[in-house]
Design an enzyme around this catalytic site. Structure first.
Site, short mmCIF file in Angstrom:
data_model
loop_
_atom_site.label_atom_id
_atom_site.label_comp_id
_atom_site.label_asym_id
_atom_site.label_seq_id
_atom_site.Cartn_x
_atom_site.Cartn_y
_atom_site.Cartn_z
N CYS A 72 0.81 -1.22 0.00
CA CYS A 72 0.00 0.00 0.00
C CYS A 72 0.84 1.27 0.00
O CYS A 72 0.35 2.34 -0.37
CB CYS A 72 -0.94 0.02 1.21
SG CYS A 72 -2.16 -1.29 1.19
N HIS A 128 -9.02 4.06 -1.61
CA HIS A 128 -7.67 3.51 -1.42
C HIS A 128 -7.28 2.66 -2.64
O HIS A 128 -7.28 1.43 -2.58
CB HIS A 128 -7.66 2.68 -0.14
CG HIS A 128 -6.33 2.12 0.24
ND1 HIS A 128 -5.13 2.55 -0.29
CD2 HIS A 128 -6.00 1.14 1.14
CE1 HIS A 128 -4.13 1.86 0.24
NE2 HIS A 128 -4.64 1.00 1.10
N CYS A 147 0.47 2.37 6.63
CA CYS A 147 0.70 0.96 6.94
C CYS A 147 0.70 0.16 5.65
O CYS A 147 0.09 0.55 4.66
CB CYS A 147 -0.37 0.45 7.89
SG CYS A 147 -2.06 0.55 7.25
N GLN A 170 -5.29 -8.89 6.05
CA GLN A 170 -5.26 -7.58 6.69
C GLN A 170 -6.50 -7.31 7.53
O GLN A 170 -6.42 -6.64 8.57
CB GLN A 170 -5.11 -6.48 5.63
CG GLN A 170 -3.74 -6.42 5.00
CD GLN A 170 -3.55 -5.17 4.18
OE1 GLN A 170 -4.08 -4.10 4.48
NE2 GLN A 170 -2.76 -5.29 3.11
N SER A 218 -11.44 1.01 4.42
CA SER A 218 -11.37 1.64 3.11
C SER A 218 -12.02 0.75 2.06
O SER A 218 -12.00 -0.48 2.17
CB SER A 218 -9.92 1.92 2.73
OG SER A 218 -9.16 0.73 2.72
N SER A 263 -23.48 9.84 5.35
CA SER A 263 -23.11 8.73 6.21
C SER A 263 -23.39 9.07 7.68
O SER A 263 -23.25 10.21 8.11
CB SER A 263 -21.63 8.41 6.03
OG SER A 263 -21.25 7.30 6.81
#
Length: 389
Positions: free
Chosen positions: A91, A345, A375, A152, A244, A210
């Site tokens: 990433c 992402h 990360c 993950q 994400s 949201s």
């Protein structure tokens, strides 16, 4: 001593990484080529002067194989003499590209270089570079971690458990990400960084409406009986709402020295001040942002209080909230224009997407110092400090 400065930074809008996503019709080479063309158009530089283009891509297979960055350079219309390479630090791939580019400028190896990244997760899904039944880790890793490595999402759950992060806290963080991103769009704060493409002008995943009530109805995204038995401490609070999404997008920054910028009449946006990269536990996997932050602050001879803005990649709410607990950072300074939970992402593009958003936020807010950290799969993290100019 030479320095390294960012003189332009652009990104595409971020689309949903699904077959019906707004950018799913665009080949990943063309996504990246669009940002490269826009970068030179907005900066006014002659692309023939570019010494190298360093791009990040995670799933380097299919339409993202064969050194994608090189073909994006050619598709963008740059001279054939401009070289390019594609790197993979998961990433953090395009943030690593920024580090390599800036270090090349500082060392004198480059005068003008592009760091960039792309990922089309609609066309090249995550893990499509690992054929079914194949082991990408090898027997030595299996021997070292006999119970097996984990996805993950399970790491995000373990982080939530270890730092006692509640579902409500993670959902509230996600809602705030959407609020900030929607507000940034409405205020025109993304205008200078986004390069519209094929009629797509806005990030597709930002949800202004949201709410924690809506997110509370989502089911756990990663529950599996085998992992529940192995990790009884997990409460299964990670959902699609506080993680994400999968996305399509590209981003690019133009890096040079202050001396070359002055000679070419370019306006520096920020100086690339300090860099760090670190490894961490590959089971918790996503906690490297904590030691990476500590390491880059030491290298920069700065404290957390010196930092005006932070970009911490929102792979999951739990990652940023655990980082906040460990560092004591002020959340009001973190991802001030929203983060990956809202914006998206697109793996290989995210590093330079964060940098692009950060340098424009620094200018808009008059920030002196900013810190970016990400990360990365396998227990890795990059961090860097930018200085406003």
């Amino acid at each position: 001593m030479r320095d390294a400065v960012i003189v332009e930074a652009v990104r595409t809008p971020i689309g949903k990484g699904r077959p019906n996503g707004s950018l799913a019709h665009v080949h990943p080479v063309e996504l990246l080529a669009h940002t490269l063309r826009t970068l030179v158009e907005r900066s006014g530089v002659d692309p023939a002067l570019i010494d190298d283009v360093i791009g990040g891509t995670v799933d380097q297979v299919g339409e993202q194989a064969m050194n994608t960055t090189r073909y994006a350079v050619l598709s963008a219309g740059f001279p054939e003499s401009v070289p390019a390479t594609t790197v993979d630090r998961q990433c953090g791939s395009s943030q690593q590209a920024v580090h390599f580019a800036a270090q090349g400028v500082i060392s004198g190896a480059y005068d003008l270089v592009v760091a960039c990244g792309v990922e089309s997760m609609s066309r090249v899904p995550m893990w499509s570079n690992v054929p079914t039944g194949k082991d990408p880790f090898g027997p030595g890793v299996a021997e070292r971690y006999p119970e097996g490595l984990i996805p993950q999402g399970i790491s995000a759950e373990l982080i939530a458990a270890k730092w006692s992060l509640s579902r409500e806290e993670m959902d509230a963080f996600a809602v705030e990400s959407h609020r900030k991103a929607a507000e940034a769009w409405e205020s025109g704060l993304f205008a200078d960084e986004v390069a519209p493409l094929d009629g797509v002008t806005r990030d597709e995943c930002v949800r202004p409406g949201s709410s924690t009530e809506v997110l509370a109805g989502l089911k756990p995204a990663y529950y599996a009986p085998a992992f529940a038995e192995r990790f009884p401490q997990i409460d299964w609070n990670v959902t699609a709402g506080n993680a994400s999404p999968v996305n399509d997008g590209a981003s690019a920054v133009l890096i040079t020295s202050s001396e070359t910028a002055a000679r070419l009449g370019l306006r520096p946006l920020a100086r690339l001040h300090s860099f760090a990269v670190t490894g961490s536990d590959p089971l918790l996997m996503l906690t490297g942002v904590v030691p990476a932050t500590e390491k880059v602050l030491r290298k920069a001879s700065l404290t957390l209080d010196d930092i005006d803005l932070f970009e911490v990649n929102e792979a999951f709410s739990s990652v940023v909230l655990a980082w906040r607990q460990e560092t004591g950072a002020d959340l009001s300074k973190v991802n001030v224009h929203g983060g990956a939970i809202a914006i998206g992402h697109p793996l290989g593009a995210s590093g330079t997407r964060l940098t692009t958003t950060l340098v424009h936020a620094m200018r808009a807010r008059g920030a002196r110092y900013a810190l970016q950290t990400m990360c990365e799969a396998g227990g890795l993290a990059n961090a860097m400090v930018l200085e406003g100019l």
